[in-house]
Design an enzyme around this catalytic site. Sequence first.
Site, PDB file in Angstrom:
ATOM      1  N   HIS A  96      36.408  33.995  50.196  1.00  0.00           N
ATOM      2  CA  HIS A  96      36.082  35.428  50.412  1.00  0.00           C
ATOM      3  C   HIS A  96      34.934  35.532  50.480  1.00  0.00           C
ATOM      4  CE1 HIS A  96      39.941  34.755  48.221  1.00  0.00           C
ATOM      5  NE2 HIS A  96      39.040  33.824  46.914  1.00  0.00           N
ATOM      6  N   GLU A 131      35.949  34.706  41.733  1.00  0.00           N
ATOM      7  CA  GLU A 131      37.053  34.216  40.841  1.00  0.00           C
ATOM      8  C   GLU A 131      36.686  32.358  40.242  1.00  0.00           C
ATOM      9  OE1 GLU A 131      40.207  34.724  44.081  1.00  0.00           O
ATOM     10  OE2 GLU A 131      40.101  32.634  44.167  1.00  0.00           O
ATOM     11  N   HIS A 252      38.115  26.582  49.085  1.00  0.00           N
ATOM     12  CA  HIS A 252      39.171  26.069  48.973  1.00  0.00           C
ATOM     13  C   HIS A 252      40.968  25.988  49.407  1.00  0.00           C
ATOM     14  CE1 HIS A 252      38.664  30.418  47.548  1.00  0.00           C
ATOM     15  NE2 HIS A 252      40.174  30.599  46.444  1.00  0.00           N
ATOM     16  N   ARG A 271      41.136  33.365  55.827  1.00  0.00           N
ATOM     17  CA  ARG A 271      42.344  32.030  55.816  1.00  0.00           C
ATOM     18  C   ARG A 271      41.997  31.324  56.670  1.00  0.00           C
ATOM     19  NH1 ARG A 271      45.057  36.562  54.089  1.00  0.00           N
ATOM     20  NH2 ARG A 271      45.973  36.810  51.858  1.00  0.00           N
TER      21      ARG A 271
END
Length: 385
Positions: A96, A131, A252, A271
Amino acid sequence: MDLLDGPIRPYAWGSHTAIARIQGRSAPSEGPEAELWLGAHPDSPSVVRGKGPLDGAIQADPAGVLGPAVVERFGARLPFLMKLLAAAQPLSLQAHPDPVQAEQGYAAEEAAGVARDAPGRNYKDRYHKPEILVAVEEFDALCGFRDPVVSADVLAALGVPALKSTVDALGQPDPGTALRDAVSGLMRLPDEDRAALVDAVVAAARSSGGAPLAVELADRYPGDIGVVVALLLNRVRLAPGQAVWMPAGNLHAYLYGTGVEVMAASDNVLRGGLTPKHVDVPELLRVLRFEVLADPVVPPEPAGPGLVTWPVPAAEFSVYRAEPDGRTVELPGSGPRILLCVAGEVRADDGVSTVTLNGGQAAFAPAGRSARVSGTGAVFQPTTR
């Protein structure tokens, strides 16, 4: 405090049993259930029972719902999003952006006229997405780069000649340079070379018993270069209550398990593989942080009787879990909050009203109210400080 109903995202990698089991519904479900969304994100806003969508309530009275301090800092938007995530299959290899990257990427795609719902769009909004995921049941994930020397040894042991340049890159003395060159080299391979390399790695892994992760991932994503890149990451198996923290630029992928995920309210994902969705290698490489993450696991810290937290450097949210076990537990915070019961039955009181929550049920309380829970269950609470 009001009951909050959230939509369930039916992504193909979702479980047919986990969310249904937590919510006390019959399982297996008819289709996959991947994520229960709880928040006011415009893509899937939750509904305040009897009152309407949460995002609509915020727009109607931002200061009353969020509090003046939250509005001043983040605008008229709930700055966090909570998900109950249930992965039965591996998710994409992803990262991200940080706030500057998100703002720049969003502005560039807006200027280029890329539709916000276009499959090839990277930036759905202008916000970053740090996150944390806390395991509710055992959880298996890839999180952050491990020491490139260790990764070099793993790849070299496979004895695949086509991996020599990657092994050499990982052997460079500076870890950041080693990781950057190795990852960039793999992801920029010509299409015709990728599948051959992945096939060779998987064949070597099958015959030697080394790198079982490659075999596991290739069974679902044959020929995907993410199968090899994944071998450069930490594989983390979380026990219930343990967490992983994913700051900006952290590469991740979630593999299997059930957890509560709390993030800044964004849907920006870059991605790099292990997915049929849009992959943008240049943009992913631009946002990645090529740093060794020595210990990705975040253990819970006591925050009071029956209360734990996972300290994270996020302005948008903090996360607590209460297990009252017959006592009354005061939940910290004075900003807007969401409560999600993941087990048992609890009563939640904000000083104005009381609701009863069973497994998989949630509630919302606006800013300026307290929150107390009692009963014999487990409740997660994200709130904005």
